[in-house]
Design a protein around this motif. Structure first.
Motif, mmCIF file in Angstrom:
data_model
loop_
_atom_site.group_PDB
_atom_site.id
_atom_site.type_symbol
_atom_site.label_atom_id
_atom_site.label_comp_id
_atom_site.label_asym_id
_atom_site.label_seq_id
_atom_site.Cartn_x
_atom_site.Cartn_y
_atom_site.Cartn_z
ATOM 1 N N GLU A 1 0.985 -0.958 -0.056
ATOM 2 C CA GLU A 1 -0.130 -0.032 0.126
ATOM 3 C C GLU A 1 0.888 1.349 0.021
ATOM 4 N N ASN B 1 3.313 -4.469 -8.772
ATOM 5 C CA ASN B 1 2.711 -3.012 -8.945
ATOM 6 C C ASN B 1 3.570 -2.106 -9.709
ATOM 7 N N SER B 2 3.236 -0.882 -10.445
ATOM 8 C CA SER B 2 4.291 -0.079 -10.947
ATOM 9 C C SER B 2 4.931 0.832 -10.004
ATOM 10 N N SER B 3 4.510 0.776 -8.650
ATOM 11 C CA SER B 3 5.597 1.488 -7.929
ATOM 12 C C SER B 3 6.810 0.664 -7.505
ATOM 13 N N LYS C 1 9.221 0.987 -10.125
ATOM 14 C CA LYS C 1 10.387 2.065 -9.860
ATOM 15 C C LYS C 1 11.095 1.781 -8.769
ATOM 16 N N GLY D 1 0.648 6.449 -4.289
ATOM 17 C CA GLY D 1 0.580 6.690 -5.708
ATOM 18 C C GLY D 1 1.313 5.718 -6.311
ATOM 19 N N ASN D 2 1.545 5.987 -7.690
ATOM 20 C CA ASN D 2 2.203 4.854 -8.273
ATOM 21 C C ASN D 2 3.441 5.459 -9.251
ATOM 22 N N ALA D 3 4.108 5.946 -8.764
ATOM 23 C CA ALA D 3 5.538 6.601 -9.647
ATOM 24 C C ALA D 3 4.980 7.413 -10.946
ATOM 25 N N ILE E 1 3.006 5.957 -13.286
ATOM 26 C CA ILE E 1 3.018 5.225 -14.678
ATOM 27 C C ILE E 1 2.330 4.418 -14.511
ATOM 28 N N GLY E 2 1.159 4.463 -13.638
ATOM 29 C CA GLY E 2 0.131 3.312 -13.505
ATOM 30 C C GLY E 2 -0.575 3.002 -14.984
#
Lengths: 125, 185
Positions: free
Chosen positions: A33, A67-69, A72, B144-146, B148-149
Protein backbone atom coordinates in the motif's frame (compact mmCIF):
# COMPACT_ATOMS: atom_id res chain seq x y z
CA UNK A 1 26.47 -4.27 8.74
CA UNK A 2 23.06 -5.37 10.03
CA UNK A 3 20.95 -7.82 8.10
CA UNK A 4 17.63 -6.53 6.81
CA UNK A 5 14.82 -9.05 6.69
CA UNK A 6 11.29 -8.19 5.60
CA UNK A 7 8.88 -11.06 5.96
CA UNK A 8 6.62 -12.14 3.17
CA UNK A 9 2.94 -11.16 3.21
CA UNK A 10 0.21 -11.34 0.58
CA UNK A 11 1.27 -8.00 -0.82
CA UNK A 12 4.92 -7.84 0.28
CA UNK A 13 7.78 -10.06 -0.93
CA UNK A 14 10.27 -11.84 1.30
CA UNK A 15 13.36 -9.63 1.38
CA UNK A 16 16.74 -10.66 2.77
CA UNK A 17 19.72 -8.34 2.62
CA UNK A 18 22.57 -10.11 4.41
CA UNK A 19 25.99 -8.85 3.43
CA UNK A 20 27.87 -11.11 5.86
CA UNK A 21 26.50 -14.27 4.26
CA UNK A 22 26.22 -12.82 0.77
CA UNK A 23 22.45 -13.31 0.55
CA UNK A 24 20.51 -10.65 -1.34
CA UNK A 25 17.05 -11.64 -2.45
CA UNK A 26 13.53 -10.40 -3.11
CA UNK A 27 10.95 -13.16 -3.60
CA UNK A 28 7.15 -13.13 -3.88
CA UNK A 29 4.40 -10.68 -4.81
CA UNK A 30 4.94 -6.97 -4.44
CA UNK A 31 2.13 -4.43 -4.29
CA UNK A 32 2.43 -2.76 -0.88
CA UNK A 33 0.00 0.00 0.00
CA UNK A 34 2.82 2.37 0.92
CA UNK A 35 5.85 1.60 -1.22
CA UNK A 36 8.29 3.47 1.01
CA UNK A 37 7.29 1.39 4.04
CA UNK A 38 8.96 -1.59 2.35
CA UNK A 39 11.47 -0.21 -0.15
CA UNK A 40 12.50 2.81 1.92
CA UNK A 41 14.45 0.60 4.37
CA UNK A 42 15.74 -1.44 1.40
CA UNK A 43 17.18 1.65 -0.26
CA UNK A 44 18.62 2.90 3.04
CA UNK A 45 20.33 -0.46 3.50
CA UNK A 46 21.67 -0.38 -0.05
CA UNK A 47 22.97 3.18 0.38
CA UNK A 48 25.00 1.88 3.29
CA UNK A 49 26.07 -1.31 1.51
CA UNK A 50 27.52 0.44 -1.54
CA UNK A 51 29.95 2.31 0.70
CA UNK A 52 31.71 -0.98 1.44
CA UNK A 53 30.26 -3.77 -0.72
CA UNK A 54 31.34 -7.38 -0.88
CA UNK A 55 33.74 -8.35 -3.67
CA UNK A 56 30.79 -10.11 -5.29
CA UNK A 57 27.09 -9.28 -5.07
CA UNK A 58 24.66 -11.87 -6.34
CA UNK A 59 21.16 -10.37 -6.18
CA UNK A 60 18.20 -12.71 -6.66
CA UNK A 61 14.74 -11.61 -7.82
CA UNK A 62 11.89 -14.12 -7.94
CA UNK A 63 8.67 -12.17 -8.36
CA UNK A 64 5.19 -13.49 -9.12
CA UNK A 65 3.70 -10.12 -10.02
CA UNK A 66 4.19 -6.53 -8.95
CA UNK A 67 2.66 -3.07 -9.25
CA UNK A 68 4.09 -0.02 -10.96
CA UNK A 69 5.50 1.46 -7.75
CA UNK A 70 7.48 -1.72 -7.24
CA UNK A 71 8.75 -1.42 -10.82
CA UNK A 72 10.23 1.97 -9.94
CA UNK A 73 11.64 0.65 -6.66
CA UNK A 74 13.35 -2.28 -8.40
CA UNK A 75 14.88 0.06 -10.95
CA UNK A 76 16.20 2.28 -8.15
CA UNK A 77 17.73 -0.77 -6.52
CA UNK A 78 19.32 -1.95 -9.78
CA UNK A 79 20.79 1.48 -10.35
CA UNK A 80 22.43 1.26 -6.93
CA UNK A 81 23.94 -2.10 -7.94
CA UNK A 82 25.07 -0.59 -11.22
CA UNK A 83 26.93 2.12 -9.28
CA UNK A 84 29.29 -0.45 -7.73
CA UNK A 85 29.73 -2.78 -10.72
CA UNK A 86 32.32 -3.90 -11.58
CA UNK A 87 35.07 -1.94 -9.84
CA UNK A 88 33.84 -2.14 -6.26
CA UNK A 89 31.83 -5.33 -6.57
CA UNK A 90 31.23 -7.93 -9.24
CA UNK A 91 27.44 -7.78 -9.48
CA UNK A 92 25.24 -10.50 -10.94
CA UNK A 93 21.45 -10.22 -11.04
CA UNK A 94 19.64 -13.54 -11.00
CA UNK A 95 16.16 -13.05 -12.46
CA UNK A 96 14.04 -16.06 -11.56
CA UNK A 97 10.81 -16.81 -13.42
CA UNK A 98 8.34 -19.67 -13.23
CA UNK A 99 8.42 -22.05 -16.15
CA UNK A 100 6.94 -20.43 -19.30
CA UNK A 101 6.26 -17.12 -17.57
CA UNK A 102 7.11 -15.00 -20.58
CA UNK A 103 5.69 -11.87 -18.97
CA UNK A 104 8.02 -11.98 -15.99
CA UNK A 105 10.96 -12.88 -18.22
CA UNK A 106 10.14 -9.86 -20.35
CA UNK A 107 10.11 -7.65 -17.25
CA UNK A 108 13.62 -8.85 -16.38
CA UNK A 109 14.84 -8.19 -19.91
CA UNK A 110 13.43 -4.70 -19.73
CA UNK A 111 15.29 -3.94 -16.50
CA UNK A 112 18.44 -5.43 -18.05
CA UNK A 113 18.16 -2.90 -20.90
CA UNK A 114 18.07 -0.01 -18.45
CA UNK A 115 21.05 -0.87 -16.24
CA UNK A 116 24.57 -1.97 -17.01
CA UNK A 117 24.80 -5.09 -14.85
CA UNK A 118 24.79 -8.72 -16.03
CA UNK A 119 21.48 -10.59 -15.77
CA UNK A 120 21.10 -14.33 -15.60
CA UNK A 121 17.64 -15.82 -16.19
CA UNK A 122 16.71 -18.98 -14.31
CA UNK A 123 13.56 -21.06 -14.03
CA UNK A 124 12.15 -21.46 -10.54
CA UNK A 125 9.28 -23.45 -9.02
CA UNK B 1 -41.10 -13.50 0.54
CA UNK B 2 -39.57 -10.82 -1.76
CA UNK B 3 -41.77 -7.93 -2.84
CA UNK B 4 -42.26 -7.76 -6.60
CA UNK B 5 -40.81 -4.24 -6.81
CA UNK B 6 -37.71 -5.22 -4.84
CA UNK B 7 -34.31 -5.89 -6.34
CA UNK B 8 -34.57 -8.84 -8.69
CA UNK B 9 -31.64 -11.04 -7.71
CA UNK B 10 -32.21 -13.56 -10.46
CA UNK B 11 -32.13 -10.92 -13.22
CA UNK B 12 -28.88 -9.58 -11.80
CA UNK B 13 -27.44 -13.11 -11.60
CA UNK B 14 -28.43 -13.75 -15.22
CA UNK B 15 -26.82 -10.52 -16.49
CA UNK B 16 -23.58 -11.26 -14.66
CA UNK B 17 -23.51 -14.76 -16.13
CA UNK B 18 -24.12 -13.40 -19.64
CA UNK B 19 -21.23 -11.00 -19.17
CA UNK B 20 -18.98 -14.00 -18.42
CA UNK B 21 -17.83 -12.47 -15.19
CA UNK B 22 -15.20 -14.25 -13.16
CA UNK B 23 -15.20 -11.63 -10.43
CA UNK B 24 -17.33 -8.67 -9.50
CA UNK B 25 -17.25 -6.40 -6.50
CA UNK B 26 -18.92 -3.13 -5.67
CA UNK B 27 -18.15 -1.51 -2.36
CA UNK B 28 -15.49 0.27 -0.39
CA UNK B 29 -11.93 -0.49 -1.41
CA UNK B 30 -8.76 -0.51 0.66
CA UNK B 31 -5.54 -2.52 0.71
CA UNK B 32 -7.04 -5.40 2.70
CA UNK B 33 -9.78 -5.81 0.14
CA UNK B 34 -7.24 -5.52 -2.67
CA UNK B 35 -5.27 -8.42 -1.22
CA UNK B 36 -8.41 -10.51 -0.80
CA UNK B 37 -9.59 -9.88 -4.37
CA UNK B 38 -6.21 -10.85 -5.79
CA UNK B 39 -6.15 -14.10 -3.82
CA UNK B 40 -9.73 -14.83 -4.80
CA UNK B 41 -8.94 -14.21 -8.47
CA UNK B 42 -5.81 -16.32 -8.65
CA UNK B 43 -7.62 -19.24 -7.05
CA UNK B 44 -10.55 -19.21 -9.49
CA UNK B 45 -10.54 -22.27 -11.76
CA UNK B 46 -11.09 -20.13 -14.85
CA UNK B 47 -7.87 -18.29 -14.02
CA UNK B 48 -5.74 -21.17 -12.74
CA UNK B 49 -6.22 -23.10 -15.97
CA UNK B 50 -4.60 -20.35 -18.00
CA UNK B 51 -0.86 -20.16 -18.71
CA UNK B 52 1.47 -18.82 -16.04
CA UNK B 53 2.29 -15.92 -18.34
CA UNK B 54 -1.39 -14.98 -18.74
CA UNK B 55 -1.91 -15.21 -14.98
CA UNK B 56 1.09 -12.97 -14.28
CA UNK B 57 -0.17 -10.45 -16.80
CA UNK B 58 -3.72 -10.50 -15.47
CA UNK B 59 -2.82 -10.25 -11.78
CA UNK B 60 -0.27 -7.51 -12.41
CA UNK B 61 -2.83 -5.42 -14.28
CA UNK B 62 -5.69 -6.22 -11.91
CA UNK B 63 -3.71 -5.10 -8.88
CA UNK B 64 -2.80 -1.87 -10.66
CA UNK B 65 -6.44 -1.19 -11.60
CA UNK B 66 -7.70 -1.81 -8.08
CA UNK B 67 -4.93 0.25 -6.48
CA UNK B 68 -5.79 3.09 -8.86
CA UNK B 69 -9.23 3.11 -7.25
CA UNK B 70 -7.68 3.15 -3.77
CA UNK B 71 -5.11 5.81 -4.55
CA UNK B 72 -7.09 8.18 -6.74
CA UNK B 73 -10.77 7.64 -6.05
CA UNK B 74 -12.81 10.04 -3.95
CA UNK B 75 -13.32 8.66 -0.44
CA UNK B 76 -16.79 8.33 0.95
CA UNK B 77 -15.94 10.18 4.15
CA UNK B 78 -13.11 12.61 5.00
CA UNK B 79 -10.01 10.96 6.48
CA UNK B 80 -11.29 7.55 5.50
CA UNK B 81 -9.08 5.02 3.76
CA UNK B 82 -12.18 3.48 2.18
CA UNK B 83 -12.79 4.36 -1.44
CA UNK B 84 -16.09 3.47 -3.08
CA UNK B 85 -15.68 1.72 -6.39
CA UNK B 86 -16.47 -1.22 -8.57
CA UNK B 87 -14.36 -3.85 -10.31
CA UNK B 88 -15.47 -6.43 -12.84
CA UNK B 89 -13.33 -9.16 -14.36
CA UNK B 90 -14.73 -10.99 -17.35
CA UNK B 91 -13.33 -13.80 -19.46
CA UNK B 92 -14.63 -14.46 -22.95
CA UNK B 93 -13.37 -14.96 -26.51
CA UNK B 94 -9.86 -15.70 -25.30
CA UNK B 95 -9.57 -12.39 -23.53
CA UNK B 96 -9.77 -11.02 -20.02
CA UNK B 97 -11.58 -7.71 -19.59
CA UNK B 98 -11.12 -5.67 -16.43
CA UNK B 99 -13.55 -2.82 -15.86
CA UNK B 100 -13.35 -0.42 -12.94
CA UNK B 101 -15.39 2.50 -11.73
CA UNK B 102 -14.66 5.10 -9.08
CA UNK B 103 -15.71 8.63 -8.24
CA UNK B 104 -13.41 11.44 -9.26
CA UNK B 105 -13.60 15.17 -8.58
CA UNK B 106 -14.87 17.13 -11.57
CA UNK B 107 -11.81 19.39 -11.48
CA UNK B 108 -9.55 16.38 -12.15
CA UNK B 109 -11.44 15.08 -15.17
CA UNK B 110 -9.84 17.12 -17.94
CA UNK B 111 -6.29 16.29 -16.85
CA UNK B 112 -7.14 12.59 -16.78
CA UNK B 113 -8.84 12.77 -20.18
CA UNK B 114 -5.71 14.34 -21.64
CA UNK B 115 -3.44 11.71 -20.11
CA UNK B 116 -5.53 8.73 -21.16
CA UNK B 117 -6.23 10.05 -24.66
CA UNK B 118 -2.49 10.44 -25.16
CA UNK B 119 -1.89 6.85 -24.05
CA UNK B 120 -4.67 5.55 -26.32
CA UNK B 121 -2.85 7.01 -29.31
CA UNK B 122 0.58 5.55 -28.46
CA UNK B 123 2.25 2.52 -29.97
CA UNK B 124 3.76 -0.11 -27.64
CA UNK B 125 7.20 1.28 -28.36
CA UNK B 126 6.09 4.82 -27.55
CA UNK B 127 4.50 3.67 -24.29
CA UNK B 128 7.70 1.88 -23.30
CA UNK B 129 9.78 4.99 -24.03
CA UNK B 130 7.35 7.27 -22.20
CA UNK B 131 7.32 5.00 -19.15
CA UNK B 132 11.10 4.91 -19.10
CA UNK B 133 11.33 8.71 -19.36
CA UNK B 134 8.86 9.27 -16.54
CA UNK B 135 10.49 6.71 -14.27
CA UNK B 136 14.01 7.99 -14.77
CA UNK B 137 12.91 11.56 -14.06
CA UNK B 138 10.68 11.05 -11.06
CA UNK B 139 10.96 10.20 -7.38
CA UNK B 140 9.16 7.32 -5.77
CA UNK B 141 6.41 8.89 -3.70
CA UNK B 142 4.89 7.71 -0.46
CA UNK B 143 1.59 6.93 -2.11
CA UNK B 144 0.53 6.71 -5.70
CA UNK B 145 2.21 4.78 -8.42
CA UNK B 146 5.32 6.66 -9.56
CA UNK B 147 3.20 8.28 -12.27
CA UNK B 148 3.21 5.29 -14.63
CA UNK B 149 0.18 3.33 -13.51
CA UNK B 150 -1.91 3.70 -16.68
CA UNK B 151 1.11 3.13 -18.91
CA UNK B 152 1.93 0.01 -16.88
CA UNK B 153 -1.60 -1.21 -17.60
CA UNK B 154 -1.87 -0.14 -21.25
CA UNK B 155 1.41 -1.82 -22.18
CA UNK B 156 -0.04 -5.20 -21.24
CA UNK B 157 -3.30 -4.70 -23.12
CA UNK B 158 -4.12 -6.32 -26.45
CA UNK B 159 -6.17 -3.32 -27.59
CA UNK B 160 -6.34 0.38 -26.64
CA UNK B 161 -7.65 1.14 -23.17
CA UNK B 162 -11.16 2.56 -22.96
CA UNK B 163 -12.58 5.14 -20.59
CA UNK B 164 -15.50 7.48 -20.07
CA UNK B 165 -16.81 9.84 -17.44
CA UNK B 166 -20.39 9.97 -16.25
CA UNK B 167 -21.53 13.01 -14.27
CA UNK B 168 -22.83 12.07 -10.83
CA UNK B 169 -23.38 15.48 -9.25
CA UNK B 170 -21.94 19.01 -9.32
CA UNK B 171 -18.63 17.94 -7.78
CA UNK B 172 -18.07 14.39 -8.95
CA UNK B 173 -18.05 12.15 -11.97
CA UNK B 174 -17.81 8.39 -12.27
CA UNK B 175 -14.57 7.41 -13.97
CA UNK B 176 -15.18 4.21 -15.95
CA UNK B 177 -12.11 2.39 -17.18
CA UNK B 178 -11.64 -0.78 -19.21
CA UNK B 179 -8.61 -2.83 -20.25
CA UNK B 180 -8.55 -6.02 -22.30
CA UNK B 181 -5.79 -8.60 -22.06
CA UNK B 182 -5.11 -11.61 -24.23
CA UNK B 183 -5.03 -15.02 -22.53
CA UNK B 184 -2.35 -16.12 -24.99
CA UNK B 185 1.39 -15.74 -24.39
Amino acid sequence: MNTLIIERANDVPNIILDAENGVFEIKGRSFPEEIMDIYGPVMDWMANYVLKPNKETRFVFELEYFNSSTYKAILNLLMKLESIHPKQSKVQVIWGCRDRDGDMREAGEEFAEMVDVPFEYVTVQ
Amino acid sequence: MLQKESFELYDWYKSLKEAHLVLSFKGDFNQELTKALLILTQNRERIKTESISAQTRLLGVLVECIQNICNHGVTSVDNSNLVPGIVLLGKAAEKFTISTGNLILKENVSKLVEKLTKIQGMSLKEMKTEQRNIILNSELSESGNAGIGFLHIARKACQPIKFEFKKIDKQTSLFCFEVTLSIHD
